[in-house]
Design an enzyme around this catalytic site. Structure first.
Site, PDB file in Angstrom:
ATOM      1  N   GLU A  46       0.746  -1.198  -0.224  1.00  0.00           N
ATOM      2  CA  GLU A  46      -0.077  -0.072   0.021  1.00  0.00           C
ATOM      3  C   GLU A  46       0.768   1.373  -0.021  1.00  0.00           C
ATOM      4  O   GLU A  46       1.871   1.280   0.860  1.00  0.00           O
ATOM      5  CB  GLU A  46      -0.752  -0.017   1.279  1.00  0.00           C
ATOM      6  CG  GLU A  46      -1.736   1.360   1.329  1.00  0.00           C
ATOM      7  CD  GLU A  46      -2.646   1.734   2.614  1.00  0.00           C
ATOM      8  OE1 GLU A  46      -2.337   0.798   3.413  1.00  0.00           O
ATOM      9  OE2 GLU A  46      -3.130   2.666   2.538  1.00  0.00           O
ATOM     10  N   ASP A 111       9.521   5.718  14.812  1.00  0.00           N
ATOM     11  CA  ASP A 111       9.403   7.206  14.578  1.00  0.00           C
ATOM     12  C   ASP A 111       9.733   7.925  15.738  1.00  0.00           C
ATOM     13  O   ASP A 111       9.213   7.721  17.026  1.00  0.00           O
ATOM     14  CB  ASP A 111       7.722   7.408  13.952  1.00  0.00           C
ATOM     15  CG  ASP A 111       7.294   8.641  14.015  1.00  0.00           C
ATOM     16  OD1 ASP A 111       8.463   9.487  13.783  1.00  0.00           O
ATOM     17  OD2 ASP A 111       6.331   9.134  13.878  1.00  0.00           O
ATOM     18  N   ASP A 113      10.055  11.811  17.248  1.00  0.00           N
ATOM     19  CA  ASP A 113       9.654  13.096  16.942  1.00  0.00           C
ATOM     20  C   ASP A 113      10.048  13.918  18.086  1.00  0.00           C
ATOM     21  O   ASP A 113       9.985  13.612  19.197  1.00  0.00           O
ATOM     22  CB  ASP A 113       8.182  13.018  16.755  1.00  0.00           C
ATOM     23  CG  ASP A 113       7.631  14.226  16.376  1.00  0.00           C
ATOM     24  OD1 ASP A 113       7.941  15.170  16.667  1.00  0.00           O
ATOM     25  OD2 ASP A 113       6.603  14.311  15.360  1.00  0.00           O
TER      26      ASP A 113
END
Ligand code: SF4
Ligand SMILES: [Zn+2]
Lengths: 426, 515
Positions: A46, A111, A113
């Site tokens: 995807e 991830d 951040d």
């Protein structure tokens, strides 16, 4: 600096150029096809695109590199996200019986951040970063990269600058791509030390004995702590930040330190006082005490978004996608140059598009050499594209990406050989 | 109890195979026909058992002496296997050990049918079954443990003395503190980390190059890991075959009742929608919201924002107490636009997820408000988050300040903190309820924030705050007394099902072909 030149309003003009002449499609396809070892691996992947005006389209999928290229050049996405490999082609997900369309595999991703560090950095907040707090990302990469390789045995780690205020890691080993949701969350939790939300003051609690993983991580933190925390962030300078640190030590120690700090202003010496108190405690108290380590970890240890790592179907911004706010390209980070990696030196889309227009000495000869080779048109076009990005500041990042892919290709070869051997046996 | 077991398909041999051991892995579905009445009894009794497992897990430290004793009793009372067969021969009253094991086996598979349907149900079922399994496995004598491992292909090799010596420093620092294990006296097993996720997650094991080194005493976690994985895979497969079961008009109502029984009540089905006005929320939050929701409400008012985890937890709670979709949209929008989000951005980025909560978007699943278990166990808050359970996720020091601020007496505070220390978060919350509502002993056992709200409204004379319809959730009122009320309700409901049920035998086999 080139960044100040970037104007978000120019994005609609620049993106077509970027996708037509600069985006490294062949490497990109080479990555996601994983040597074709597994059938339909690329086809069932995807992609999702964010288009102009925040229009978000999910479940895009492509059969070939060519189709991917054509679509991206047609849609000119502001942002590209990569999702899972599904049981069926994602763009046909509506046609399969409900319940059978399932996410099967994906890279293990992380991830990190900068906004998650807001309670421990004083230089900036929210989406802002500066060279001071960027050290946090360097520490995060060092700690996680070591653990993922040495503890978990993964080898193919791609670290990517997110384009604004953080970094992503794509663990691409076959074993990582096949991990279950439960395994992913176990890995992420093994790697998480800082726990708790706004209602928690003390976010790191060590217990006896200190696990080898934490010891290794402490080695990294200790290396950066004096420079980063004591100097750059000055956590033992202003009263307000001193109080925050002292909130993390036991009450009796806090009183002593408050006293001591009255006569001692130098951060390094103050820190030494903290450490002295800690060793004193460790020698006398029966209870396990390591508050100095806990402070260091709370201020420097990587803060992961566990939810991103957990889900197989979670989407993550793709390498070489543009960050629409900053215009910076999401580029792979070469860990050999990690300490000098400067997020502000990462090229913006406006810079590299401009670089394309600059005439380059020696270009004429190259061109004539090129024409000598008799190649069909498609190859020639491909070649042009390769040469295009080589003329821009994107070149070194693509080169690093190539090296990463070469490393993986060696693993695919082994896998393919094994498979063909198996076939021969029949 | 009645057993109308006809046409047994299993020969005696294979039956001893399955029921040869006290602890089962439930690898093979039952192949015999059983009557519907037996189907019901088994299901309801296992549900009672699992509810007890849940309640005990909330009230006691798992595997502590008290926990073990109570669970032992529960198994005994409900006629589930709890001791080896040889012991059993001595006492000849009640069903035989073999019958108990058969019931253990079949009832597990029946509940699989009822509990495979949604993620929430699966999570609950797996959790209780794993806890039950953990208790039973740890209780086994060592030889039987090994035997069970072998039977289930869980064999690992101990590392050599040299390797152990080379790693000894690391091994010492990787195992539980204070458990006093000596590396020299222990066998260590080298196992792929995927097989020991619980140890990896908690960093209770040495991990190198993708392998963990497990001391013999911790081998149970591998077994649990395996048990959990198999069960969750099996449930996923069962879910796929479910349409067939659900088209069976005899089983369907029964299964639905069983699965509804697990938290007592489904708080997503609301009868008093629109009976609360938005103006009331501030005052209700002080009086009748549990701390977790009060905290979220307060932070929303202060920051005009909540992150995703908070929006889900609070938004679903509000839906549960009766906000309509329109009210919810208005509530969130009016607060968010006072912060950094403008109306346009709100409609683009947030309205969707609120409609989603009400089942108006996406897969159109109607989300259920989170239970305490879910709040406490899943998705812990991280930086910037205000969700979670204050009894679980706040620093005790902060919790204390907060309780002081809410005018809880010092003695009350210390009682609460004592419960928190013992990890009895829901009991701590219930204590807080008692103290703030001035009642001595609550008659309910708290397991849901929405239940807290309803109970509070009841104490405060409900009708005054909310114009309630007369038939407000009946179940919650009956939900007094600990534990198995829900199961009793299910039994009662099942008993009311068409009477011909009892006469029909059902071939369970066909429902498990996939599993
Ligand atoms: S115990 Fe339940 S209701 Fe009480 S604060 Fe925690 S989650 Fe909320
Ligand atoms: Zn900064």
């Amino acid at each position: 600096m080139p960044c100040s030149d970037y104007d978000p309003a120019s994005l609609p003009d620049l993106l077509p150029l970027y996708y037509r002449r600069l985006f490294p499609f062949s490497q990109y396809y080479r990555w996601l096809n994983y040597g074709g070892v597994q059938k339909n691996y690329f086809q069932n992947r995807e992609f999702s695109f964010t288009l102009k005006d925040d229009i978000y389209v999910r479940y895009q999928s492509f059969t070939t590199q060519n189709e991917l290229e054509k679509e991206m050049q047609k849609m000119n996405p502001y942002k590209i996200d990569i999702g899972a490999i599904y049981s069926h082609r994602p763009n046909q997900h509506n046609t399969v019986k409900s319940g059978t369309f399932q996410a099967l595999e994906k890279e293990l991703v992380f991830d990190i951040d900068m906004t998650d560090y807001d309670d421990v950095r004083s230089c900036c907040s929210a989406a802002d970063i500066c060279s001071k707090c960027w050290t946090l990302m360097t520490i995060a990469i060092r700690i996680l990269d070591r653990a993922l390789r040495e503890d978990f045995g993964f080898q193919h780690l791609l670290w990517v600058y997110s384009g604004r205020r953080g970094v992503h890691c794509w663990v691409c080993d076959e074993a990582a791509r096949k991990l279950s949701v439960a395994a992913r969350s176990a890995v992420a939790e093994y790697l998480s030390l800082v726990k708790g939300g706004e209602e928690t003051v003390k976010k790191v609690m060590l217990t006896e004995p200190i696990h080898p993983f934490i010891r290794e991580s402490l080695v990294v933190v200790e290396r950066y702590f004096p420079r980063y925390a004591l100097q750059d962030q000055d956590i033992l300078g202003r009263k307000e930040s001193v109080d925050k640190v002292l909130a993390l030590v036991p009450e009796d120690v806090r009183k002593d330190l408050q006293q001591d700090f009255q006569n001692e202003k130098k951060p390094e010496t103050r820190w030494k006082l903290v450490k002295d108190q800690a060793s004193k405690k460790q020698a006398t108290a029966k209870k396990f005490q390591h508050f100095e380590k806990e402070i260091m970890l709370q201020y420097c240890y990587p803060r992961l978004d566990v939810n991103v790592s957990k889900g197989v179907n979670h989407l993550l911004k793709s390498p070489f996608s543009v960050h629409p706010k900053t215009g910076r390209i999401s580029v792979p980070i070469n860990l050999k140059e990690l300490d000098t990696f400067d997020p502000f030196a990462v090229p913006t889309i406006s810079l590299i598009c401009e670089e394309l227009d600059r005439p380059r000495p020696g270009e004429e000869e190259e061109k004539s050499e090129e024409t000598k080779e008799k190649e069909n048109e498609k190859d020639a076009a491909e070649r042009w594209k390769i040469r295009d990005y080589k003329r821009t500041s994107l070149a070194k990042y693509v080169k690093h990406f190539d090296q990463f892919l070469d490393g993986m290709a060696r693993a695919w070869k082994g896998e393919l050989l094994r498979k063909s051997d198996l076939q021969k046996e029949f | 109890m009645q057993f109308i077991s006809r046409q047994k398909k299993l020969g005696p041999h294979s039956q001893t195979e399955i029921y040869g051991q006290l602890v089962q892995f439930y690898g093979q579905p039952p192949l015999e026909n059983i009557s519907l009445s037996e189907f019901e009894t088994f299901a309801v009794e296992r549900l009672k058992l699992l509810k007890s497992v849940e309640n005990l897990g909330v009230s006691y430290v798992k595997l502590s002496e008290q926990y073990n004793n109570k669970l032992h009793h529960e198994l005994k009372n409900l006629n589930f296997p709890y001791k080896s067969e040889t012991e059993d021969r001595k006492s000849q009253t009640g069903p035989s050990e073999h019958e108990k094991r058969r019931k253990d086996h079949i009832s597990h598979f029946i509940l699989r049918l009822a509990y495979c349907q949604t993620e929430d149900l699966r999570r609950w079922f797996i959790q209780q079954e794993v806890d039950l399994f953990r208790y039973r496995f740890t209780d086994l004598p060592p030889e039987q443990k090994l035997e069970l491992l072998q039977k289930n292909n869980l064999q690992y090799h101990a590392i050599s003395a040299e390797e152990k010596k080379a790693l000894s420093g690391k091994l010492v620092h990787s195992s539980y503190g204070g458990s006093g294990i000596k590396v020299e006296d222990q066998d260590f097993y080298k196992v792929p980390f995927q097989d020991a996720l619980d140890l990896v997650r908690a960093r209770k094991v040495y991990l190198k190059a993708g392998y963990v080194y497990i001391p013999q005493q911790d081998i149970v976690t591998i077994v649990l890991n395996d048990f959990r994985t198999r069960l969750s895979k099996a449930l996923a497969l069962t879910a796929r075959s479910l349409p067939a079961v659900h088209s069976d008009e005899r089983l369907q109502p029964l299964l639905n009742h069983l699965s509804h029984a697990y938290v007592g009540q489904d708080y997503s089905i609301q009868k008093n929608v629109g009976k609360i006005s938005l103006e009331q929320i501030d005052s209700l939050s002080g009086k009748s919201f549990p701390l977790c929701m009060r905290q979220l409400h307060q932070n929303l008012r202060e920051n005009h924002h909540l992150r995703h985890g908070g929006r889900m937890q609070y938004g679903l709670f509000l839906k549960g107490i009766g906000l309509s979709l329109e009210q919810a949209l208005q509530f969130w929008r009016s607060e968010f636009i006072r912060g950094k989000v403008d109306a346009d951005k709100f409609d683009k980025a947030y309205a969707y997820s609120i409609r989603h909560m009400f089942g108006k978007e996406g897969k159109r699943t109607d989300y259920t408000p989170y239970s305490c278990m879910k709040v406490i166990l899943s998705n812990p808050p991280s930086q910037g988050d205000h969700h979670g359970c204050p009894f679980r996720h706040s620093d005790p020091e902060l919790l204390k300040q907060k309780l002081q601020f809410y005018k809880v007496s010092p003695s009350g505070i210390s009682q609460i903190l004592e419960l928190v220390k013992g990890m009895h978060y829901q009991l701590a919350c219930q204590k807080y309820f008692e103290l703030t509502h001035n009642i001595e002993d609550t008659t309910f056992s708290l397991n849901h924030p929405n239940q807290y709200f309803i109970e509070s409204q009841k104490v405060l004379g409900g009708g005054k705050d909310i114009k309630r319809e007369t038939d407000t959730p009946q179940r919650s009122q009956e939900n007094s007394g600990r534990g198995s009320t829900a199961a009793r309700e299910a039994a009662a409901a099942a008993a009311n099902a068409p009477q011909h049920l009892a006469e029909i035998t059902e071939d369970l086999d066909s429902f498990f072909q996939d599993a």
